[in-house]
Scaffold this motif. Structure first.
Motif, PDB file in Angstrom:
ATOM      1  N   THR A   1      30.219 -51.483  31.700  1.00  0.00           N
ATOM      2  CA  THR A   1      30.485 -52.110  32.506  1.00  0.00           C
ATOM      3  C   THR A   1      31.808 -53.285  32.152  1.00  0.00           C
ATOM      4  O   THR A   1      32.293 -52.870  30.802  1.00  0.00           O
ATOM      5  CB  THR A   1      29.519 -53.852  32.397  1.00  0.00           C
ATOM      6  OG1 THR A   1      29.379 -54.230  31.784  1.00  0.00           O
ATOM      7  CG2 THR A   1      28.349 -52.822  33.405  1.00  0.00           C
TER       8      THR A   1
ATOM      9  N   TYR B   1      34.635 -51.906  39.796  1.00  0.00           N
ATOM     10  CA  TYR B   1      34.039 -51.685  38.851  1.00  0.00           C
ATOM     11  C   TYR B   1      34.506 -50.786  37.827  1.00  0.00           C
ATOM     12  O   TYR B   1      35.135 -50.774  37.175  1.00  0.00           O
ATOM     13  CB  TYR B   1      32.913 -52.753  38.165  1.00  0.00           C
ATOM     14  CG  TYR B   1      32.493 -51.666  38.280  1.00  0.00           C
ATOM     15  CD1 TYR B   1      31.574 -51.196  36.942  1.00  0.00           C
ATOM     16  CD2 TYR B   1      31.321 -51.169  39.154  1.00  0.00           C
ATOM     17  CE1 TYR B   1      30.415 -49.892  36.666  1.00  0.00           C
ATOM     18  CE2 TYR B   1      30.467 -50.071  39.221  1.00  0.00           C
ATOM     19  CZ  TYR B   1      30.286 -49.342  37.621  1.00  0.00           C
ATOM     20  OH  TYR B   1      28.919 -48.301  37.674  1.00  0.00           O
TER      21      TYR B   1
ATOM     22  N   THR C   1      23.092 -55.080  31.665  1.00  0.00           N
ATOM     23  CA  THR C   1      23.757 -54.224  32.441  1.00  0.00           C
ATOM     24  C   THR C   1      22.994 -53.538  33.297  1.00  0.00           C
ATOM     25  O   THR C   1      23.400 -53.045  34.798  1.00  0.00           O
ATOM     26  CB  THR C   1      24.187 -52.767  31.635  1.00  0.00           C
ATOM     27  OG1 THR C   1      22.654 -52.519  31.016  1.00  0.00           O
ATOM     28  CG2 THR C   1      25.234 -52.962  29.985  1.00  0.00           C
TER      29      THR C   1
END
Length: 260
Positions: A47, A81, A254
């Protein structure tokens, strides 16, 4: 130590040839040929927060379990993302590598780690892959048989499961257990065929819970929860290759799923 040498150690343990046809394990981002390693950050999922953490720690390599790049990118404009992670990693010269279904299928891989946590013995492949010492899922036996309630509590506590889902199994004593980290519901028939008392996996799905009440106990931990200890495998592989390399386990959350 060079990044390519770390990749070599990872692929000696879990060869890319073991990955499933749909997968995209391996080098995701970065030129690994001549780059030296400043540090490695380990995670299940890449991420933006994880990349920021790697930058703050001075790591120029991230090793994840789940690939950041799964489907082809038609543009890199920062609209989601994944694209933003790609842009940030490239801007900061960070290599990203994923060990996914190849690590699931490898001996002493993901499923072995789950078995280790609940101290199973007599480990065998649940569904062996022909011609290799690899397979999908494993089976093992508990050191001491447990009641259904004892086993459920063991799993909930060991994997810190906030919402453990299980079926209305009519049996009571658990001895032989089948395991598949992640989404393993396709192996339920094999676990039944091999006369397992329980089957542990990360994802089962509503309809797959039906019809097995007299066959075995089904436990759905959550995908993240079932694979959370995979980072320990990656850590040991890299430290065995070079004990002096700084290796960190991410402190970032996450898991995209929250519980109320």
């Amino acid at each position: 130590m060079y990044i390519r040498q770390i990749i070599g150690a990872l692929e000696d343990f879990a060869p890319l040839a073991l990955q499933d046809s749909y997968d995209n394990a391996g080098l995701q981002i970065g030129l690994a040929k001549d780059a030296e390693t400043s540090g490695v950050l380990l995670c299940l999922d890449v991420t933006e927060d994880v990349i920021d953490e790697a930058i703050a720690l001075g790591c120029n390599m991230i090793v994840s379990h789940h690939p950041l790049l799964f489907a082809p990118l038609k543009s890199i404009s920062g609209k989601n993302y994944i694209e933003r992670c790609v842009m940030k990693a490239i801007k900061n010269d960070i290599t990203i590598y994923a060990a996914h279904t190849n690590l699931d299928s490898a001996r002493n891989g993901v499923n072995y780690k789950i078995a280790e946590k609940i101290q199973l013995r007599n480990i065998e492949w649940l569904s062996p892959k022909e011609g290799t010492d690899a397979g999908e899922g494993i089976t093992g036996t508990l050191n001491t048989p447990m009641t259904k309630e004892e086993f459920l509590q063991l799993i909930k506590q060991t994997f810190n499961v906030e919402a453990l889902r299980y079926n209305d199994w009519k049996g009571n004593t658990i001895s032989k257990v089948a395991i598949c980290g992640g989404a393993g519901n396709f192996l339920i028939p094999t676990a039944i065929q091999k006369e397992c008392d329980a089957f542990i996996t990360g994802e089962i799905g509503y309809h797959r819970f039906f019809g097995h009440e007299n066959e075995l106990l089904l436990l759905e931990l959550g995908h993240y929860e079932s694979e959370k200890y995979t980072i320990e495998i990656l850590y040991d592989i890299i430290k065995k290759a070079d004990k002096n390399i700084p290796v960190y386990k991410t402190n970032k959350k996450t898991n995209p799923i929250n519980y109320l």
